[in-house]
Design a protein around this motif. Sequence first.
Motif, PDB file in Angstrom:
ATOM      1  N   GLY A  25       0.789  -1.224   0.000  1.00  0.00           N
ATOM      2  CA  GLY A  25       0.000   0.000   0.000  1.00  0.00           C
ATOM      3  C   GLY A  25       0.814   1.263   0.000  1.00  0.00           C
ATOM      4  N   ILE A  26       2.123   1.128   0.058  1.00  0.00           N
ATOM      5  CA  ILE A  26       2.993   2.295   0.012  1.00  0.00           C
ATOM      6  C   ILE A  26       3.640   2.373  -1.382  1.00  0.00           C
ATOM      7  CG2 ILE A  26       5.086   3.370   0.945  1.00  0.00           C
ATOM      8  CD1 ILE A  26       2.744   3.514   2.810  1.00  0.00           C
ATOM      9  N   TYR A  27       3.603   3.557  -1.971  1.00  0.00           N
ATOM     10  CA  TYR A  27       4.155   3.755  -3.319  1.00  0.00           C
ATOM     11  C   TYR A  27       5.138   4.922  -3.278  1.00  0.00           C
ATOM     12  CZ  TYR A  27       0.264   0.764  -4.591  1.00  0.00           C
ATOM     13  OH  TYR A  27      -0.616  -0.286  -4.674  1.00  0.00           O
ATOM     14  N   VAL A  28       6.219   4.771  -4.020  1.00  0.00           N
ATOM     15  CA  VAL A  28       7.264   5.795  -4.014  1.00  0.00           C
ATOM     16  C   VAL A  28       7.425   6.354  -5.432  1.00  0.00           C
ATOM     17  CG1 VAL A  28       8.487   4.771  -2.075  1.00  0.00           C
ATOM     18  CG2 VAL A  28       9.063   4.054  -4.417  1.00  0.00           C
ATOM     19  N   PRO A  29       7.858   7.615  -5.545  1.00  0.00           N
ATOM     20  CA  PRO A  29       8.046   8.197  -6.879  1.00  0.00           C
ATOM     21  C   PRO A  29       9.269   7.614  -7.578  1.00  0.00           C
ATOM     22  CG  PRO A  29       8.809   9.715  -5.204  1.00  0.00           C
ATOM     23  CD  PRO A  29       8.146   8.584  -4.463  1.00  0.00           C
TER      24      PRO A  29
END
Length: 328
Positions: free
Chosen positions: A50-54
Amino acid sequence: MPGTTPTQMCDIEMETYRRALRGELLKEDEPGLRNLLARGVLVANPFHHGIYVPAPPHYLETQLHASVLRSLTAAVEEFAQIPAFVRELEAEQQRHGQPFSPAASVHLRSVDAVNAETIRTTMGASREILTAQPGFRSTKVLKGALNRHMEPARRGVTVRTIYRASERGNTDQSQWVAEVTAAGAEVRTLSESFPRLILVDRAHAFFEAFDEDGVLIPKTAWYTQDRAVCEVLALYFYTGWERADPWLPDAKDEYTGDTGAEHKTTKLQRTILRSVVAGRGYDQIGKDLGVSERTVSVHLSNLRNALGFKTLPQLTHWWATSPERLLS
């Protein structure tokens, strides 16, 4: 709405992107998330669901370049297939005896497009090529057009071209005429204005395009396969052809300044005088004849001096009563 291009994001996508930057948990069906992942703007954190990074800027830039390049390559390949696709349909229409639509006219909007179609049609000519070229043609253009005239002429195709009379003083043009006439083509000149025109087998016509105000649109042309239009344009061409003078490279003519023992004026001077008495200015006469305003003035001055006159009114009065006004 998702972004319309790889380098655009809608408001929803931008808000989702900002939430990811803040480290918020995002659901898999979060608005805009799927599109951001597909474009490589965001990358899933494999250690925290559920965590997304650029994506790193340099990586994202490389990916976007590759994506846009793929799109451009596909578009160019598709664009290149258009002529072949149209020719295939054209061939099928001919096989089935289907006449071309009277509305089958295309505005060719670039020099490359005009050249591509004129080369295709002229090199495929089987009976006749008629061209009217009112403007100056550079050495490069003349060389490019040489084979398009010589090859069909050698095959027995009737090849006829009209130029402005002023081009007889152009050395490169004279050499071009010598080569094409040796191959069997015919060239004539007119000392009046006329529009640019190319006709092939009375089945293909290229002619100048104008805007709604009647101003010439440069570097473009109309192309039509309407047989009725082609026949009318051929009739127009031959009306000028019958008035034109043969251009034989080795022959002396009045355009070079040789008036002949029985004449006081050259053909070009007579054309200029007719325009003067019609009220046309030197600038417009020059445009019609394809010469400079100064050249028009020099021709009139030379004639005035030769006849012993001091003023233009004296010259025009002489012209109004001279038998030479009846000459062609």
